[in-house]
Design a protein around this motif. Structure first.
Motif, PDB file in Angstrom:
ATOM      1  N   GLY A  62     -19.898 -25.090  28.670  1.00 23.44           N
ATOM      2  CA  GLY A  62     -18.587 -25.733  28.746  1.00 23.44           C
ATOM      3  C   GLY A  62     -18.559 -26.642  29.954  1.00 23.44           C
ATOM      4  N   ARG A  63     -17.647 -27.559  29.984  1.00 21.36           N
ATOM      5  CA  ARG A  63     -17.626 -28.549  31.060  1.00 21.36           C
ATOM      6  C   ARG A  63     -17.492 -27.894  32.431  1.00 21.36           C
ATOM      7  NH1 ARG A  63     -14.239 -34.075  30.874  1.00 21.36           N
ATOM      8  NH2 ARG A  63     -15.893 -34.462  29.379  1.00 21.36           N
ATOM      9  N   ILE A  64     -18.466 -28.160  33.292  1.00 21.25           N
ATOM     10  CA  ILE A  64     -18.425 -27.640  34.658  1.00 21.25           C
ATOM     11  C   ILE A  64     -17.470 -28.517  35.459  1.00 21.25           C
ATOM     12  CG2 ILE A  64     -19.768 -27.123  36.738  1.00 21.25           C
ATOM     13  CD1 ILE A  64     -20.577 -25.431  34.284  1.00 21.25           C
ATOM     14  N   THR A  65     -16.473 -27.889  36.076  1.00 20.29           N
ATOM     15  CA  THR A  65     -15.465 -28.653  36.813  1.00 20.29           C
ATOM     16  C   THR A  65     -15.560 -28.482  38.324  1.00 20.29           C
ATOM     17  OG1 THR A  65     -13.923 -26.811  36.549  1.00 20.29           O
ATOM     18  CG2 THR A  65     -13.825 -28.581  34.909  1.00 20.29           C
ATOM     19  N   ARG A  66     -16.159 -27.368  38.745  1.00 17.66           N
ATOM     20  CA  ARG A  66     -16.213 -27.091  40.183  1.00 17.66           C
ATOM     21  C   ARG A  66     -17.523 -26.398  40.529  1.00 17.66           C
ATOM     22  NH1 ARG A  66     -12.620 -27.333  44.139  1.00 17.66           N
ATOM     23  NH2 ARG A  66     -10.976 -27.836  42.658  1.00 17.66           N
ATOM     24  N   VAL A  67     -18.041 -26.742  41.699  1.00 15.30           N
ATOM     25  CA  VAL A  67     -19.263 -26.137  42.220  1.00 15.30           C
ATOM     26  C   VAL A  67     -18.998 -25.752  43.669  1.00 15.30           C
ATOM     27  CG1 VAL A  67     -21.658 -26.602  42.907  1.00 15.30           C
ATOM     28  CG2 VAL A  67     -20.811 -27.453  40.722  1.00 15.30           C
ATOM     29  N   LEU A 104     -20.980 -22.043  39.872  1.00 11.99           N
ATOM     30  CA  LEU A 104     -20.465 -23.068  38.970  1.00 11.99           C
ATOM     31  C   LEU A 104     -19.282 -22.512  38.190  1.00 11.99           C
ATOM     32  CD1 LEU A 104     -23.977 -23.125  38.359  1.00 11.99           C
ATOM     33  CD2 LEU A 104     -23.109 -25.442  38.143  1.00 11.99           C
ATOM     34  N   LEU A 105     -18.229 -23.304  38.071  1.00 17.09           N
ATOM     35  CA  LEU A 105     -17.032 -22.881  37.345  1.00 17.09           C
ATOM     36  C   LEU A 105     -16.749 -23.851  36.210  1.00 17.09           C
ATOM     37  CD1 LEU A 105     -14.892 -22.155  40.513  1.00 17.09           C
ATOM     38  CD2 LEU A 105     -15.795 -20.439  38.957  1.00 17.09           C
ATOM     39  N   SER A 106     -16.414 -23.270  35.059  1.00 17.99           N
ATOM     40  CA  SER A 106     -16.022 -24.068  33.902  1.00 17.99           C
ATOM     41  C   SER A 106     -14.602 -23.677  33.534  1.00 17.99           C
ATOM     42  CB  SER A 106     -16.950 -23.790  32.728  1.00 17.99           C
ATOM     43  OG  SER A 106     -16.405 -24.306  31.535  1.00 17.99           O
ATOM     44  N   TYR A 107     -13.759 -24.653  33.278  1.00 19.07           N
ATOM     45  CA  TYR A 107     -12.370 -24.311  32.973  1.00 19.07           C
ATOM     46  C   TYR A 107     -12.221 -23.711  31.588  1.00 19.07           C
ATOM     47  CZ  TYR A 107     -11.933 -28.625  30.201  1.00 19.07           C
ATOM     48  OH  TYR A 107     -12.085 -29.620  29.273  1.00 19.07           O
ATOM     49  N   THR A 108     -13.246 -23.806  30.742  1.00 24.51           N
ATOM     50  CA  THR A 108     -13.122 -23.256  29.394  1.00 24.51           C
ATOM     51  C   THR A 108     -13.804 -21.904  29.226  1.00 24.51           C
ATOM     52  OG1 THR A 108     -15.096 -24.467  28.708  1.00 24.51           O
ATOM     53  CG2 THR A 108     -12.970 -25.519  28.305  1.00 24.51           C
ATOM     54  N   VAL A 109     -14.809 -21.625  30.019  1.00 21.67           N
ATOM     55  CA  VAL A 109     -15.598 -20.420  29.772  1.00 21.67           C
ATOM     56  C   VAL A 109     -15.584 -19.437  30.933  1.00 21.67           C
ATOM     57  CG1 VAL A 109     -17.848 -19.528  29.117  1.00 21.67           C
ATOM     58  CG2 VAL A 109     -17.080 -21.731  28.225  1.00 21.67           C
ATOM     59  N   GLY A 110     -15.871 -19.866  32.122  1.00 23.21           N
ATOM     60  CA  GLY A 110     -15.930 -18.910  33.222  1.00 23.21           C
ATOM     61  C   GLY A 110     -16.773 -19.392  34.374  1.00 23.21           C
ATOM     62  N   ARG A 111     -17.558 -18.473  34.912  1.00 29.76           N
ATOM     63  CA  ARG A 111     -18.308 -18.729  36.133  1.00 29.76           C
ATOM     64  C   ARG A 111     -19.759 -18.281  35.971  1.00 29.76           C
ATOM     65  NH1 ARG A 111     -17.373 -15.256  41.699  1.00 29.76           N
ATOM     66  NH2 ARG A 111     -19.579 -15.061  42.101  1.00 29.76           N
ATOM     67  N   TRP A 112     -20.652 -19.005  36.641  1.00 36.61           N
ATOM     68  CA  TRP A 112     -22.069 -18.668  36.654  1.00 36.61           C
ATOM     69  C   TRP A 112     -22.597 -18.811  38.066  1.00 36.61           C
ATOM     70  CZ3 TRP A 112     -19.588 -21.506  33.087  1.00 36.61           C
ATOM     71  CH2 TRP A 112     -19.578 -20.980  31.794  1.00 36.61           C
ATOM     72  N   ASP A 113     -23.578 -17.972  38.388  1.00 37.41           N
ATOM     73  CA  ASP A 113     -24.230 -18.012  39.695  1.00 37.41           C
ATOM     74  C   ASP A 113     -25.706 -18.324  39.490  1.00 37.41           C
ATOM     75  OD1 ASP A 113     -21.814 -17.205  40.836  1.00 37.41           O
ATOM     76  OD2 ASP A 113     -22.336 -15.080  40.721  1.00 37.41           O
ATOM     77  N   LEU A 114     -26.188 -19.344  40.177  1.00 32.57           N
ATOM     78  CA  LEU A 114     -27.598 -19.700  40.109  1.00 32.57           C
ATOM     79  C   LEU A 114     -28.246 -19.505  41.472  1.00 32.57           C
ATOM     80  CD1 LEU A 114     -27.624 -23.036  38.058  1.00 32.57           C
ATOM     81  CD2 LEU A 114     -28.107 -20.719  37.235  1.00 32.57           C
ATOM     82  N   LEU A 115     -29.420 -18.923  41.468  1.00 30.50           N
ATOM     83  CA  LEU A 115     -30.249 -18.893  42.668  1.00 30.50           C
ATOM     84  C   LEU A 115     -30.695 -20.325  42.929  1.00 30.50           C
ATOM     85  CD1 LEU A 115     -32.233 -17.577  44.789  1.00 30.50           C
ATOM     86  CD2 LEU A 115     -33.882 -17.489  42.915  1.00 30.50           C
ATOM     87  N   VAL A 116     -30.569 -20.777  44.168  1.00 34.14           N
ATOM     88  CA  VAL A 116     -31.099 -22.085  44.547  1.00 34.14           C
ATOM     89  C   VAL A 116     -32.440 -21.856  45.231  1.00 34.14           C
ATOM     90  CG1 VAL A 116     -30.743 -24.193  45.881  1.00 34.14           C
ATOM     91  CG2 VAL A 116     -28.786 -23.049  44.811  1.00 34.14           C
ATOM     92  N   VAL A 117     -33.506 -22.262  44.539  1.00 31.86           N
ATOM     93  CA  VAL A 117     -34.838 -22.153  45.117  1.00 31.86           C
ATOM     94  C   VAL A 117     -34.995 -23.292  46.111  1.00 31.86           C
ATOM     95  CG1 VAL A 117     -37.312 -22.190  44.632  1.00 31.86           C
ATOM     96  CG2 VAL A 117     -35.721 -21.130  42.987  1.00 31.86           C
TER      97      VAL A 117
END
Length: 201
Positions: A62-67, A104-117
């Motif tokens: 879903g569209r990512i709106t905020r990081v 990462l936050l999406s206004y339609t689905v939720g939130r995800w966390d990514l490890l930054v290598v």
């Protein structure tokens, strides 16, 4: 969704934002984990790196709106980053966010966390980190994954040093020839009397 890995070699005449992101995502059919995947940016320039990442993730999540990021590893944090068709707002948290994580936050689905290598990581360690981040059986934070990969690297280096030491010691003790005494020439011959059967023992 199965784990997806998009790793491409850098091309010198292309900008970071025009290259596909180096990204791996955890399978979508697994139980929620602390980390949803890993991203290996080519630099610490968020304005240049985020657009390609967001363009890949928008159709999946879903569209990512905020990081949000941690400021420790990002020298410049832009407030907004234009992405194909929309703008992503960027923020930062110092105390509340793991330094090695991208939220990462999406206004339609939720939130995800990514490890930054870290961009400067050598490819072998980066690949190991990305594999660990996509494996739901690792229940570690982003920093925990970085520390685990560092322990693995240090152990591998210690093992290599130990092997080198053992090889040097083995060579100093005669090396290959030490296992085959007949291949070595003695300093002086030793001749002894061998009794014949008539002489007895």
């Amino acid at each position: 969704m199965t784990a997806t890995i998009l790793l491409t070699p850098a091309v010198e005449d292309r900008t970071p934002s025009s290259l596909p992101p180096r990204l791996v995502l955890a399978p979508g059919d697994t139980a929620p984990a602390l980390i949803d995947g890993a991203w290996w940016p080519r630099s610490r320039d968020l304005a240049a790196e985020l657009p390609a990442l967001i363009e890949v993730l928008d159709p999946l999540w879903g569209r990512i709106t905020r990081v949000t990021v941690h400021p420790t590893f990002w020298p410049v944090i832009p407030r907004k980053v234009p992405v194909h068709g929309h703008v992503v707002h960027v923020g930062w948290f110092e105390a509340e966010q793991d330094p090695h994580k991208l939220l990462l936050l999406s206004y339609t689905v939720g939130r995800w966390d990514l490890l930054v290598v870290p961009p400067e990581r050598e490819p072998v360690t980066a690949a190991r980190l990305m594999t660990m981040a996509a494996d739901p059986s690792w229940s570690l934070t982003a920093t925990g994954l970085i520390q685990e990969a560092e322990r693995f690297r240090a152990a591998a280096e210690a093992e290599a040093d130990s092997d080198s030491y053992r090889e040097a010691f083995w060579d100093s003790e005669g090396g290959h020839d030490a296992r085959h005494p007949d291949s070595r020439t003695p300093d002086r011959a030793v001749i002894g009397h061998v009794p014949t059967p008539a002489e007895g023992v």
